[in-house]
Structures are given as structure tokens and as C-alpha cells.
Design a protein around this motif. Structure first.
Motif, short mmCIF file in Angstrom:
data_model
loop_
_atom_site.label_atom_id
_atom_site.label_comp_id
_atom_site.label_asym_id
_atom_site.label_seq_id
_atom_site.Cartn_x
_atom_site.Cartn_y
_atom_site.Cartn_z
N ASP A 188 0.97 -1.12 -0.01
CA ASP A 188 -0.01 -0.19 0.09
C ASP A 188 0.99 1.38 0.11
N ASN A 189 1.78 0.92 0.70
CA ASN A 189 2.72 2.34 0.52
C ASN A 189 4.20 2.39 0.04
N PHE A 190 4.00 1.50 -0.92
CA PHE A 190 4.95 1.41 -1.92
C PHE A 190 4.59 1.98 -3.36
N ALA A 210 6.98 11.17 -7.04
CA ALA A 210 5.75 10.49 -6.68
C ALA A 210 5.99 9.95 -5.23
N ILE A 211 7.37 9.65 -5.36
CA ILE A 211 7.51 8.96 -3.78
C ILE A 211 7.45 10.28 -2.58
N LEU A 212 7.76 11.46 -2.93
CA LEU A 212 7.68 12.63 -1.90
C LEU A 212 6.24 12.87 -1.69
N ASP A 215 19.29 7.11 -3.49
CA ASP A 215 18.96 6.27 -2.65
C ASP A 215 17.64 6.81 -1.50
N ILE A 216 16.59 6.19 -1.73
CA ILE A 216 15.36 6.77 -1.29
C ILE A 216 15.38 7.38 0.15
N ARG A 217 16.34 6.76 0.97
CA ARG A 217 16.41 7.13 2.34
C ARG A 217 16.91 8.56 2.54
N ILE A 245 15.94 11.06 0.49
CA ILE A 245 14.82 11.70 0.32
C ILE A 245 13.89 11.79 1.42
N GLU A 246 13.77 10.67 2.34
CA GLU A 246 12.94 10.46 3.43
C GLU A 246 13.62 11.54 4.55
N ASN A 247 14.82 11.34 4.52
CA ASN A 247 15.76 12.22 5.58
C ASN A 247 15.39 13.75 5.46
N GLY A 254 20.36 -1.36 -6.20
CA GLY A 254 21.42 -0.54 -5.51
C GLY A 254 20.79 -0.03 -4.11
N ASN A 255 21.52 0.53 -3.52
CA ASN A 255 21.26 0.98 -2.03
C ASN A 255 19.97 1.79 -1.91
N GLY A 256 19.09 1.38 -1.04
CA GLY A 256 17.98 2.25 -1.05
C GLY A 256 16.87 2.50 -1.85
N VAL A 257 16.92 1.43 -2.91
CA VAL A 257 15.99 1.64 -3.77
C VAL A 257 14.72 0.78 -3.80
N GLY A 258 14.57 0.09 -2.53
CA GLY A 258 13.48 -0.57 -2.04
C GLY A 258 13.14 -1.85 -2.23
N LYS A 259 14.41 -2.67 -1.97
CA LYS A 259 14.22 -4.02 -1.93
C LYS A 259 13.77 -4.53 -0.78
N THR A 260 14.38 -4.23 0.46
CA THR A 260 13.65 -4.46 1.56
C THR A 260 12.04 -4.10 1.63
N HIS A 261 11.76 -3.07 1.32
CA HIS A 261 10.50 -2.71 1.50
C HIS A 261 9.62 -3.62 0.63
N LEU A 262 10.10 -3.94 -0.63
CA LEU A 262 9.65 -4.87 -1.41
C LEU A 262 9.31 -6.17 -0.98
N LYS A 287 3.64 10.90 -1.74
CA LYS A 287 3.15 9.64 -1.10
C LYS A 287 3.50 10.02 0.32
N LYS A 288 4.91 10.23 0.45
CA LYS A 288 5.47 10.52 2.08
C LYS A 288 4.96 11.53 2.54
N ALA A 289 4.61 12.74 1.86
CA ALA A 289 3.92 13.80 2.46
C ALA A 289 2.66 13.49 2.90
N PHE A 316 10.89 2.42 -12.66
CA PHE A 316 12.39 1.69 -12.10
C PHE A 316 11.86 0.42 -11.11
N ASN A 317 10.56 0.30 -10.69
CA ASN A 317 10.49 -0.65 -9.96
C ASN A 317 9.15 -1.61 -10.29
N ARG A 318 8.71 -1.21 -11.72
CA ARG A 318 7.32 -1.73 -12.01
C ARG A 318 7.27 -3.24 -11.89
P1 ADP Z 1 17.13 -1.25 -0.04
O1 ADP Z 1 16.60 -2.52 0.80
O2 ADP Z 1 17.11 -1.39 -1.47
O3 ADP Z 1 18.50 -0.78 0.48
P2 ADP Z 1 14.79 -0.08 1.45
O4 ADP Z 1 14.05 -0.95 0.91
O5 ADP Z 1 15.55 -0.30 2.89
O6 ADP Z 1 16.07 -0.30 0.32
O7 ADP Z 1 14.28 1.17 1.19
C1 ADP Z 1 14.75 2.54 1.68
C2 ADP Z 1 13.63 3.65 2.15
O8 ADP Z 1 12.99 3.82 1.05
C3 ADP Z 1 12.69 2.82 3.09
O9 ADP Z 1 12.42 3.49 4.22
C4 ADP Z 1 11.73 2.52 1.98
O10 ADP Z 1 10.41 2.53 2.74
C5 ADP Z 1 11.45 3.51 1.20
N1 ADP Z 1 11.22 3.14 -0.12
C6 ADP Z 1 12.04 2.53 -0.97
N2 ADP Z 1 11.02 2.31 -1.95
C7 ADP Z 1 9.97 2.97 -1.97
C8 ADP Z 1 8.80 3.06 -2.93
N3 ADP Z 1 8.85 2.61 -3.96
N4 ADP Z 1 7.71 3.61 -2.30
C9 ADP Z 1 7.74 4.10 -1.14
N5 ADP Z 1 8.92 4.22 -0.14
C10 ADP Z 1 9.91 3.57 -0.58
#
Ligand code: ADP
Ligand code: MG
Length: 443
Positions: free
Chosen positions: A110-112, A276-278, A304-306, A308-310, A145-153, A280-282, A117-119
Motif C-alpha cells: 500500500d505504501n510502496f 511521486a515518492i515524496l 537512495d530513497i532514504r 529523500i526521506e531524511n 542498489g542501495n535504498g531503492v526499495g528491495k527490503t520494502h518490497l 506519497k510520503k508527504a 524503475f520498480n514496476r
Molecule cells: P534497500 O533495501 O533497497 O536498500 P529499502 O527497501 O530499505 O532499500 O528502502 C529505503 C527506504 O526507502 C525505506 O524507508 C523504504 O520504505 C523507502 N522506499 C523504497 N522504495 C520505495 C517505494 N517504491 N515507495 C515508497 N517508499 C520506498
């Protein structure tokens, strides 16, 4: 909103109204220093329960709103009206997956945000979640790569299955945890237990398999686990920072298993995807950010999406707490501040702290005369790292590590060099530590 209010609001969002009201209704933040929050609760029993169940979340939320690593301590007033503290212990007993799942539960489909790039990775993850083990995607190998959303997915798969597939047992583990569980079970002669946990599942979700590099016996174990699961039609999902063919230090037969299903890449978000990510997070944080500010942030952060979050977190705090206007100038100020403070300056003291943390000993113990194995080892590693990373004389290193002479430093250094040659697991540990220090600090 005040920082305290934000803290409790976020906590409420994470825990849900009911749990929040049960445990935190009377809670107050009574001290708030740089890296430390002290929270007062209504009784010692509440403190104990919260410590055992929610401390990780408290730490996360506190760190999230301050942008620093914050430790939360719990306290309550005794009958004399004085504060008593609960001893802070290891928060999560990491063998207990249930507790982890609270922290993990915030990563969902839901919040991904899905963008180009990740479709593909996203749609593969959805298929696997809907029919684990039954699709052709077995194993599903996600890399990027780093912070692109692997763990999230991968955690989204985990949470989806937990929610929608009641009879299906999914297990998520970081490769670090897998290695730890395995070596610990070997040491404790409890391999059966390990097998019970890892084989008795329908879906194995293993994050960051590149970290298996050099861990021969753990790889062997994973190979057998893999076969056992695969033959019984169980689903396997893996992530790594590179495609299987580029993994180094991994046994051929394991690599060919990784190769045999579907391999998908999460690429790098472009400006539109970052916006788009910004957005959603906002939205999740209930702030309306003007488009030009989002664009500015998207254009001035890396992939690194982290990051952006930071930036968003800092923006949020500045606007809410310091009453700054939500415009490009504030965003610019924050980004330049973040870029400046991104890395800590590396000092011998900082190395001591890293080592103490990694080896789970106290800094004072490293400096002391104690010579038990773990402490000596930590001391030698500190000497080794200081010599490797800092341009300071041996005598100074000796002085800093507890007034030791330079011969001891040479001995310590050589000891580590030898050990690095002969012991893979140790090398892995030291390499990870080195990587972390280099990543977080500048000389
Ligand atoms: P990785 O495992 O690839 O290093 P993470 O999955 O830990 O990266 O993602 C880093 C941060 O970015 C997490 O806080 C995650 O929730 C956020 N994030 C990554 N991809 C997305 C996405 N497609 N939509 C929303 N947030 C995302
Ligand atoms: Mg990750």
C-alpha cells in the motif's frame, strides 16, 4: 506541533489506537537530549512490558523525528516521587519473529510507490504474494542498489501473506540474521531447532544474500534448506545488491539455484519517480508540499530513497517546530545542512565506539587491563583499525587504547592480520565494520 506531540502521534500511528491507549495514555517525555529520550510511564510493570515489546519502535520513532540515532529509556516514579529507571537491555530477542513483525509491518504494498524503475519487480512480487510457490517465479531474485526499495518490497510480500494468506507461513530473515542463527545453533549444538524454524515454512524471504560472501558453511546450509523447500513446492524470494552472476564468494551450485527462477532488477528512481515518492510520503505525514519544493528535493538528492526521506523528515520538523515557511529556501537550507553533516569526522574515540558496539563490550573494558577473549579481540581490532584508517603513530594508538606500549600495538595489529587471513567469518565482520565506518565518517 511540538516534537513531543509528533512523537506520540507517530507512535499512535504505528501501534494503533488501542495499544497506544493501553500503554502510553499517561506517558510523558521527561527528558529529551541529543541522543536520548526518557519517557515516564505509569508503573514499573508498564515499563517492563513496553521495554519488552515496544522499545524498538520507540527508538525508531524517536530516531525518525530527530534524524539521529536515539535511544529511548523508560522510567517511572516510585512511591517517594523519585524517578526509577528500568535497566535498558537488548530490545528485541531476535529469535522472536513476532516482535519483529511489528517493526516490519509498516512496509507494505500500500505504501510502496510503483514507477518505471520498480514496476517489473513490483508486479513479480505481487504474483508471488498471491500464489506463493505456484508461479514460475521460484525463486524470485530481486536486485538493485542501495535504498531503492528491495527490503520494502520483500517485506511487502511478507506482510501481504501474513494478512491475506492465513494458512501460509512466511519467514523473513536478513542474511545477517540467518548467518547468526545458523552459527549460534551450531555453537549451541541445536541444529535441530534451527531446522525446525527454517524448514517448517512455506515462504522463505531472505534479504541481502550478497552478505553470504565467504561464509562457506552457512552457504552449505542454505543450499540444503533451499533444496528442501524447493522440492516441497515452497516459495523462495531473495534480494541482493547485484544480479546472481555477479555475486562474489558464493558457491557455484548456490548461484545456479539463484539463477533458476525469475531475476528482476529495481533500477534507480528518476526525478518523476522521486516526486511521486515524496508526494506519497508527504501525504502519509499530512503535509502539503508545494510542487517546486518537491521538485527541488528530487533534483538534489541521489537515488537512495532514504536520503529523500531524511530530507522530508527534516523539512517536516523545521516547518512544524521552528515555524519555518515551507518553501524552496527552507528546503535548500536543509539539504545543504544535511550534506554538511552527513559524515562524522573519524577520530580514535569514534573507532573505539564502533568497535565496542560491534563486539558488544564496553569502551572502558577495551581500555582496561582485562584480558578475556572478546575484550582482547575488540582491543586488537581497535588498534588494527586505528592503524589502518588514521595517520597516527603507534605510540599514540597505544596511549589511546589504555596506555599500552607500541610493542603491544604491533602485536595486536599482527594478530588481527593473521586472523583475517585464516578466518572468513571474522574477515567478514571486520570488513563490514570497515565499510560502515568509511561510509559514515570522513577522515
Ligand atoms: P534497500 O533495501 O533497497 O536498500 P529499502 O527497501 O530499505 O532499500 O528502502 C529505503 C527506504 O526507502 C525505506 O524507508 C523504504 O520504505 C523507502 N522506499 C523504497 N522504495 C520505495 C517505494 N517504491 N515507495 C515508497 N517508499 C520506498
Ligand atoms: Mg535492504
Amino acid at each position: 506541533m511540538k516534537k513531543r506531540d509528533i512523537f506520540f502521534q507517530k507512535l499512535k500511528n504505528s501501534l494503533g489506537e488501542d495499544s497506544f491507549n493501553t500503554w502510553f495514555k499517561e506517558a510523558k517525555i521527561i527528558r529529551e537530549r541529543d541522543e536520548e529520550f526518557v519517557i515516564e510511564l505509569d508503573s514499573i510493570e508498564t515499563c517492563e512490558w513496553v521495554e519488552n515489546n515496544y522499545l524498538e519502535i520507540l527508538n525508531e520513532v524517536a530516531s525518525e523525528i530527530t534524524g539521529k540515532k536515539v535511544n529511548v529509556y523508560l522510567s517511572t516514579k516510585n512511591s517517594n516521587g523519585q524517578y526509577t529507571f528500568l535497566k535498558k537491555e537488548m530490545i528485541i530477542d531476535d529469535t522472536q519473529e513476532e516482535k519483529f513483525s511489528l517493526v516490519y509491518s509498516r512496509y507494505t504494498f500500500d505504501n510502496f510507490v510503483v514507477a518505471d524503475f520498480n514496476r517489473v519487480a513490483h508486479s513479480a512480487a505481487i504474483s508471488v504474494s498471491k500464489s506463493p510457490g505456484k508461479s514460475l517465479y521460484n525463486p524470485l531474485f530481486i536486485f538493485g542498489g542501495n535504498g531503492v526499495g528491495k527490503t520494502h518490497l520483500i517485506l511487502s510480500i511478507y506482510n501481504y501473506i501474513r494478512k491475506h494468506k492465513k494458512g501460509v507461513k512466511a519467514l523473513y530473515a536478513t542474511t545477517e540474521k540467518f548467518k547468526r542463527d545458523y552459527t549460534l545453533s551450531l555453537r549451541k549444538n541445536a541444529l535441530d531447532e534451527f531446522h525446525k524454524v527454517y524448514r517448517n515454512i512455506d515462504v522463505l524471504l531472505l534479504d541481502d544474500v550478497q552478505l553470504l560472501k565467504g561464509w562457506e558453511s552457512t552457504q552449505e546450509e542454505l543450499f540444503h534448506l533451499y533444496n528442501s523447500l524447493f522440492m516441497r513446492g515452497k516459495q523462495i524470494v531473495l534480494t541482493a545488491d547485484c544480479p546472481p552472476a555477479m555475486l562474489s564468494g558464493i558457491q557455484q551450485r548456490l548461484m545456479s539455484r539463484f539463477h533458476s527462477g525469475l531475476i528482476v532488477e529495481i533500477g534507480e528512481p528518476n526525478i518523476e519517480a522521486k516526486i511521486a515518492i515524496l508526494r506519497k510520503k508527504a501525504e502519509e505525514n499530512n503535509i502539503a508540499i508545494p510542487f517546486d519544493v518537491m521538485e527541488y528535493i528530487a533534483m538534489n538528492t541521489n537515488t537512495d530513497i532514504r536520503e529523500i526521506e531524511n530530507c522530508l523528515r527534516n523539512l517536516y520538523i523545521n516547518v512544524c517546530l521552528n515555524n519555518k515557511p515551507l518553501n524552496i529556501n527552507t528546503a535548500r537550507e536543509i539539504l545543504s545542512y544535511l550534506q554538511k553533516t552527513k559524515k562524522k569526522r573519524l577520530t580514535p574515540e569514534l573507532i573505539l565506539e564502533y568497535v565496542a558496539f560491534e563486539f558488544d563490550v564496553k569502551k572502558e573494558e577495551i581500555l582496561s587491563k582485562k584480558r578475556n577473549k572478546e575484550i582482547s579481540l575488540a582491543r586488537y581490532v581497535a588498534m588494527y583499525l586505528m592503524r589502518k584508517l588514521l595517520d597516527i603513530p603507534l605510540t599514540k594508538i597505544g596511549h589511546i587504547t589504555g596506555n599500552r606500549n607500541h610493542a603491544t600495538v604491533i602485536h595486536g595489529y599482527n594478530n588481527i592480520v593473521e586472523k583475517l587471513k585464516n578466518n572468513y567469518e571474522f574477515r567478514d565482520r571486520v570488513e563490514n565494520l570497515l565499510y560502515k565506518i568509511k561510509n559514515e565518517c570522513v577522515n
